[in-house]
Design a protein around this motif. Structure first.
Motif, PDB file in Angstrom:
ATOM      1  N   GLY A 123      47.068  73.109  21.836  1.00 56.15           N
ATOM      2  CA  GLY A 123      47.022  72.228  22.991  1.00 56.15           C
ATOM      3  C   GLY A 123      48.131  72.567  23.970  1.00 56.15           C
ATOM      4  N   ASN A 124      48.373  71.677  24.919  1.00 56.41           N
ATOM      5  CA  ASN A 124      49.417  71.900  25.929  1.00 56.41           C
ATOM      6  C   ASN A 124      50.795  71.686  25.310  1.00 56.41           C
ATOM      7  N   LYS A 125      51.420  72.789  24.917  1.00 59.93           N
ATOM      8  CA  LYS A 125      52.743  72.751  24.292  1.00 59.93           C
ATOM      9  C   LYS A 125      53.593  73.876  24.877  1.00 59.93           C
ATOM     10  N   ALA A 126      54.818  73.544  25.242  1.00 54.41           N
ATOM     11  CA  ALA A 126      55.706  74.571  25.789  1.00 54.41           C
ATOM     12  C   ALA A 126      57.141  74.080  25.795  1.00 54.41           C
ATOM     13  N   LEU A 127      58.053  75.041  25.822  1.00 54.34           N
ATOM     14  CA  LEU A 127      59.489  74.769  25.917  1.00 54.34           C
ATOM     15  C   LEU A 127      59.995  75.382  27.211  1.00 54.34           C
ATOM     16  N   LEU A 128      60.623  74.558  28.050  1.00 53.67           N
ATOM     17  CA  LEU A 128      61.190  75.028  29.309  1.00 53.67           C
ATOM     18  C   LEU A 128      62.706  75.148  29.153  1.00 53.67           C
ATOM     19  N   THR A 129      63.234  76.346  29.396  1.00 55.91           N
ATOM     20  CA  THR A 129      64.679  76.562  29.373  1.00 55.91           C
ATOM     21  C   THR A 129      65.152  76.749  30.801  1.00 55.91           C
ATOM     22  N   ILE A 136      63.860  71.667  27.700  1.00 58.36           N
ATOM     23  CA  ILE A 136      62.966  70.512  27.806  1.00 58.36           C
ATOM     24  C   ILE A 136      61.671  70.838  27.057  1.00 58.36           C
ATOM     25  N   ILE A 137      61.327  69.999  26.077  1.00 61.31           N
ATOM     26  CA  ILE A 137      60.050  70.160  25.370  1.00 61.31           C
ATOM     27  C   ILE A 137      58.982  69.511  26.240  1.00 61.31           C
ATOM     28  N   LEU A 138      58.144  70.319  26.861  1.00 56.56           N
ATOM     29  CA  LEU A 138      57.227  69.813  27.880  1.00 56.56           C
ATOM     30  C   LEU A 138      56.133  68.925  27.315  1.00 56.56           C
ATOM     31  N   ASP A 139      55.700  69.178  26.059  1.00 54.44           N
ATOM     32  CA  ASP A 139      54.635  68.340  25.513  1.00 54.44           C
ATOM     33  C   ASP A 139      55.132  66.929  25.223  1.00 54.44           C
ATOM     34  N   ASP A 140      56.457  66.755  25.084  1.00 48.03           N
ATOM     35  CA  ASP A 140      57.021  65.420  24.851  1.00 48.03           C
ATOM     36  C   ASP A 140      57.502  64.765  26.135  1.00 48.03           C
ATOM     37  N   ALA A 141      57.717  65.560  27.180  1.00 46.89           N
ATOM     38  CA  ALA A 141      58.305  65.042  28.418  1.00 46.89           C
ATOM     39  C   ALA A 141      57.332  64.113  29.142  1.00 46.89           C
ATOM     40  N   ALA A 142      57.899  63.075  29.773  1.00 41.71           N
ATOM     41  CA  ALA A 142      57.083  62.140  30.538  1.00 41.71           C
ATOM     42  C   ALA A 142      56.674  62.760  31.871  1.00 41.71           C
ATOM     43  N   THR A 143      55.598  62.253  32.452  1.00 36.76           N
ATOM     44  CA  THR A 143      55.148  62.714  33.762  1.00 36.76           C
ATOM     45  C   THR A 143      56.188  62.349  34.820  1.00 36.76           C
ATOM     46  N   GLY A 144      56.413  63.267  35.772  1.00 38.57           N
ATOM     47  CA  GLY A 144      57.361  63.014  36.847  1.00 38.57           C
ATOM     48  C   GLY A 144      58.436  64.076  36.915  1.00 38.57           C
ATOM     49  N   GLU A 145      59.479  63.798  37.661  1.00 37.56           N
ATOM     50  CA  GLU A 145      60.547  64.782  37.883  1.00 37.56           C
ATOM     51  C   GLU A 145      61.322  65.059  36.596  1.00 37.56           C
ATOM     52  N   LEU A 146      61.537  66.367  36.327  1.00 35.59           N
ATOM     53  CA  LEU A 146      62.268  66.782  35.136  1.00 35.59           C
ATOM     54  C   LEU A 146      63.678  67.255  35.471  1.00 35.59           C
ATOM     55  N   ALA A 147      63.819  67.926  36.635  1.00 31.77           N
ATOM     56  CA  ALA A 147      65.124  68.470  37.006  1.00 31.77           C
ATOM     57  C   ALA A 147      65.115  68.873  38.467  1.00 31.77           C
ATOM     58  N   LYS A 148      66.343  69.078  39.016  1.00 33.56           N
ATOM     59  CA  LYS A 148      66.509  69.652  40.342  1.00 33.56           C
ATOM     60  C   LYS A 148      67.443  70.839  40.233  1.00 33.56           C
ATOM     61  N   GLN A 149      67.044  71.943  40.891  1.00 31.37           N
ATOM     62  CA  GLN A 149      67.837  73.162  40.826  1.00 31.37           C
ATOM     63  C   GLN A 149      67.892  73.801  42.202  1.00 31.37           C
ATOM     64  N   SER A 150      69.044  73.857  42.809  1.00 28.86           N
ATOM     65  CA  SER A 150      69.250  74.581  44.071  1.00 28.86           C
ATOM     66  C   SER A 150      68.177  74.257  45.109  1.00 28.86           C
ATOM     67  N   GLY A 151      67.930  72.975  45.336  1.00 30.87           N
ATOM     68  CA  GLY A 151      66.959  72.576  46.341  1.00 30.87           C
ATOM     69  C   GLY A 151      65.525  72.646  45.900  1.00 30.87           C
ATOM     70  N   THR A 183      62.824  79.856  32.074  1.00 34.78           N
ATOM     71  CA  THR A 183      61.887  80.502  31.150  1.00 34.78           C
ATOM     72  C   THR A 183      61.020  79.437  30.496  1.00 34.78           C
ATOM     73  N   ILE A 184      59.718  79.645  30.523  1.00 38.25           N
ATOM     74  CA  ILE A 184      58.800  78.750  29.828  1.00 38.25           C
ATOM     75  C   ILE A 184      58.150  79.531  28.690  1.00 38.25           C
ATOM     76  N   GLU A 185      58.145  78.924  27.503  1.00 34.45           N
ATOM     77  CA  GLU A 185      57.618  79.584  26.310  1.00 34.45           C
ATOM     78  C   GLU A 185      56.572  78.694  25.646  1.00 34.45           C
ATOM     79  N   THR A 186      55.439  79.279  25.315  1.00 30.35           N
ATOM     80  CA  THR A 186      54.421  78.563  24.540  1.00 30.35           C
ATOM     81  C   THR A 186      54.484  79.057  23.103  1.00 30.35           C
ATOM     82  N   PRO A 187      54.466  78.156  22.130  1.00 27.76           N
ATOM     83  CA  PRO A 187      54.453  78.583  20.728  1.00 27.76           C
ATOM     84  C   PRO A 187      53.059  79.003  20.312  1.00 27.76           C
ATOM     85  N   LYS A 188      52.915  79.489  19.086  1.00 35.11           N
ATOM     86  CA  LYS A 188      51.578  79.639  18.536  1.00 35.11           C
ATOM     87  C   LYS A 188      50.950  78.252  18.492  1.00 35.11           C
TER      88      LYS A 188
END
Length: 392
Positions: A123-129, A136-151, A183-188
């Motif tokens: 399913g939709n599973k990924a880790l955002l570094t 940030i574990i994206l499959d657990d993260a709530a909908t909406g803003e996750l972070a701000k980086q350089s604008g 970097t976004i990574e999807t597991p098996k």
């Protein structure tokens, strides 16, 4: 659309007698069916997997009768679309069009029995570094803003995809200074879609990763891929888009293509769906321009670069939610199953010469997917924990 009218339209479409307007109408209806995700009526139409496998076998036999490879690809797409539409109409339409009174096709007597020992699909599973090292574990993260980086705002959309938005283009922070990479990574057993800062869209398959800047400054839009991804690159003639992966660099201005660069495969494959791309072998320094429907193949063993025509429906089936195998060897099929279901595969039989054709939804559990392979009668499978054993 009335069933009789649609059947006549499909008939004309496959016999090359449909007008441009009629073809557009059928393709539009096909797209509507896909978007609406109409459900299979098992009481009326029988077991879905059995129906699709038997229909696919008939389609494949027709394709093999064609002499030229280009005609095979073209004919395959026509039958694939027509089959998808007709199967959703019901048993009477399918029998009328494909089997000419062969009442064994959708027999409910052959329904697959439920199997208890099975494994759920991915399913939709990924880790955002992020560039600062936070994860940030994206499959657990709530909908909406996750972070701000350089604008640049990073957000998770309601449909689960990752979206980047440049908030203030007049700000120097978004267009200058050191380049920051995420970097976004999807597991098996995982997949994920990313909307990049330039508007390009990327679908990551299981066991893959994508490294990319938080904003595309400079004259080149460059990303790094490991594994498999489907790209829809936003057009920008002044700023080429590059994908760096194992042994190759792909450069485009804006187009749709798929790259499979799993390290446990024998080669890296790039398949073009529209537009054009330049593929460069970084070891041999050879390059090729691909046309739609072509696939480049760079060998990990000797870095040779070859190009062939392929069935693009088969290549991007994973992105569209199903497996599609066209005369594919069993080990290649099981490798795809292993990534999507996060299992190991053990062979208790010699399967080097076994090849299969068929299709199955990626939303099916593992036991149901394996049942498609078992229906050939050539092998048996057993699930033990997260291990699949292939037996004679």
């Amino acid at each position: 659309m009335e069933k009789e009218i649609l059947l006549n339209l499909i008939n004309k479409y496959l016999s090359n007698q449909a007008t441009a307007e009629e073809e557009e109408l059928l393709l539009s209806y096909y797209s509507t069916l896909q978007k609406n995700e109409l459900k299979w009526d098992e009481l009326e139409m029988g077991d879905e997997n059995t129906a699709r496998v038997e229909l696919y076998s008939k389609v494949l036999s027709e394709i093999k009768a064609r002499e030229s490879s280009s005609k095979k690809v073209f004919f395959m797409r026509r039958w694939f679309i027509a089959a998808s539409v007709t199967l959703l109409l019901g048993v009477s339409a399918s029998l009328f069009f494909y089997l000419k009174n062969d009442n064994s096709f959708l027999s409910t007597k052959n329904k697959t029995q439920p199997i208890k020992n099975t494994i759920a699909p991915g399913g939709n599973k990924a880790l955002l570094t992020l560039a600062n090292g936070s994860k940030i574990i994206l499959d657990d993260a709530a909908t909406g803003e996750l972070a701000k980086q350089s604008g640049v705002k990073v957000a998770k959309a309601a449909n689960g995809q990752l979206v980047y938005t440049v908030e203030n283009t007049s700000s120097n922070s978004a267009t200058s200074g050191p380049i920051a990479y995420n970097t976004i990574e999807t597991p098996k057993g995982g997949q994920y879609q990313v909307d990049l800062p330039d508007g390009s869209k990327v679908w990551l398959n299981a066991g893959s990763s994508l490294k990319y800047p938080t904003n595309f400054n400079g004259n080149i839009r460059s990303v790094q891929l490991a594994g498999e991804a489907y790209f829809e690159v936003a057009k920008n003639a002044k700023k080429p888009f590059r994908v760096v992966s194992n042994n190759q660099v792909v450069e485009v201005l804006g187009t749709h293509f798929n790259i499979s660069s799993y390290i446990d495969d024998t080669s890296v494959k790039t398949t073009l769906l529209e537009g054009s791309v330049k593929v460069l072998s970084t070891k041999s320094n050879r390059s090729k321009l691909l046309k739609p429907g072509e696939q480049s193949n760079i060998s990990y063993l000797n870095s040779s670069l070859s190009v062939q025509e392929v069935n693009t429906e088969e290549v991007v089936a994973w992105k569209n939610g199903y497996f599609l195998f066209v005369d594919e060897d069993l080990k290649s099929i099981m490798s795809k199953f292993a990534r999507w279901y996060n299992v190991d595969v053990e062979y208790a039989a010699n399967v080097d010469n076994l090849r299969f054709g068929g299709m199955v939804s990626r939303s099916r559990d593992l036991a149901q997917a394996l049942k498609i392979i078992e229906q050939t009668g050539n092998i048996k499978t057993k699930i033990e924990g997260r291990r699949v054993i292939i037996m004679p």
